[in-house]
Scaffold this motif. Sequence first.
Motif, short mmCIF file in Angstrom:
data_model
loop_
_atom_site.label_atom_id
_atom_site.label_comp_id
_atom_site.label_asym_id
_atom_site.label_seq_id
_atom_site.Cartn_x
_atom_site.Cartn_y
_atom_site.Cartn_z
N ARG A 148 -2.34 -6.90 -12.95
CA ARG A 148 -1.26 -6.54 -13.88
C ARG A 148 0.12 -6.79 -13.29
O ARG A 148 1.14 -6.52 -13.92
CB ARG A 148 -1.38 -5.05 -14.27
N GLY A 149 0.16 -7.26 -12.04
CA GLY A 149 1.44 -7.59 -11.42
C GLY A 149 2.18 -6.41 -10.81
O GLY A 149 3.38 -6.51 -10.54
N GLN A 150 1.48 -5.29 -10.59
CA GLN A 150 2.15 -4.15 -9.94
C GLN A 150 2.34 -4.44 -8.45
O GLN A 150 1.44 -4.97 -7.80
CB GLN A 150 1.32 -2.87 -10.13
N ARG A 151 3.52 -4.10 -7.93
CA ARG A 151 3.83 -4.38 -6.53
C ARG A 151 4.47 -3.15 -5.88
O ARG A 151 5.19 -2.39 -6.55
CB ARG A 151 4.81 -5.56 -6.42
N PHE A 152 4.22 -2.99 -4.59
CA PHE A 152 4.67 -1.80 -3.86
C PHE A 152 5.37 -2.20 -2.57
O PHE A 152 5.08 -3.24 -1.98
CB PHE A 152 3.47 -0.90 -3.55
N ASP A 153 6.28 -1.33 -2.12
CA ASP A 153 6.96 -1.54 -0.84
C ASP A 153 6.12 -1.06 0.33
O ASP A 153 6.17 -1.63 1.42
CB ASP A 153 8.30 -0.78 -0.83
N VAL A 154 5.38 0.03 0.10
CA VAL A 154 4.56 0.61 1.17
C VAL A 154 3.20 0.96 0.59
O VAL A 154 3.11 1.57 -0.49
CB VAL A 154 5.20 1.89 1.76
N ILE A 155 2.13 0.56 1.30
CA ILE A 155 0.77 0.94 0.91
C ILE A 155 0.14 1.72 2.06
O ILE A 155 0.15 1.26 3.21
CB ILE A 155 -0.10 -0.30 0.58
N PHE A 156 -0.38 2.91 1.76
CA PHE A 156 -1.10 3.71 2.75
C PHE A 156 -2.60 3.48 2.58
O PHE A 156 -3.14 3.65 1.48
CB PHE A 156 -0.82 5.20 2.57
N LEU A 157 -3.27 3.10 3.68
CA LEU A 157 -4.72 2.93 3.69
C LEU A 157 -5.30 3.88 4.73
O LEU A 157 -5.24 3.61 5.93
CB LEU A 157 -5.11 1.49 4.04
N ASP A 158 -5.84 4.99 4.28
CA ASP A 158 -6.49 5.94 5.17
C ASP A 158 -7.83 6.32 4.54
O ASP A 158 -8.03 7.45 4.10
CB ASP A 158 -5.59 7.18 5.36
#
Length: 198
Positions: free
Chosen positions: A118-128
């Motif tokens: 859908r083209g959503q974009r983020f500045d920070v992604i947390f993967l825990d």
Amino acid sequence: MAQHQVRIIGGAWKRTPLPVLDALGLRPTPDRVRETVFNWINHQLPGEWDTATVLDLFAGSGALGFEAASRGAASVTMIDNHGPAVRQLEANRDKLKADNITILRADALALARDMAARGQRFDVIFLDPPYQQDLLAKALPLCPALLKEGGLVYAEAETALSLEGDDAPEWLAGWDIVRSDKAGMVYFHLLKLQAGAT
């Protein structure tokens, strides 16, 4: 009781304790680790927190997402597929009156693919993600399609991630490890896409 809560360490809700569900595999990121990680992010973030969009893909206790929201993130999207954990996240969001937080109950990997499409974009992604399920190896390759230019991924794991030598995993290809450290049994890393990697 103390082990079943997390404390926000910075921003508008500094020192606010939040209850945490006592559930198998739920490991809130320790205070000291969060303090270090947010210092790292502050030095690397392309803009300010008030323009930052954040994705907490395996939210669990929400410690990372609530911390980002406390520091003024424009929006924080938390995803978890465990019903009781999601209800606890919603209760904590309501307690804080945090209208910059969206909580979704969903399979993190499936929703990540959908968001990318859908083209959503983020500045920070947390993967825990929960350990021993190979989820980091499955989630990280989805992140390039979800990151804004200059975006950051925070990854927590039960082993150190390494780009060195022949045994560097294929799923780490295209990433640089900006910073990494270890606290107790937790290895934590700040990742950035290499120039030209998509």
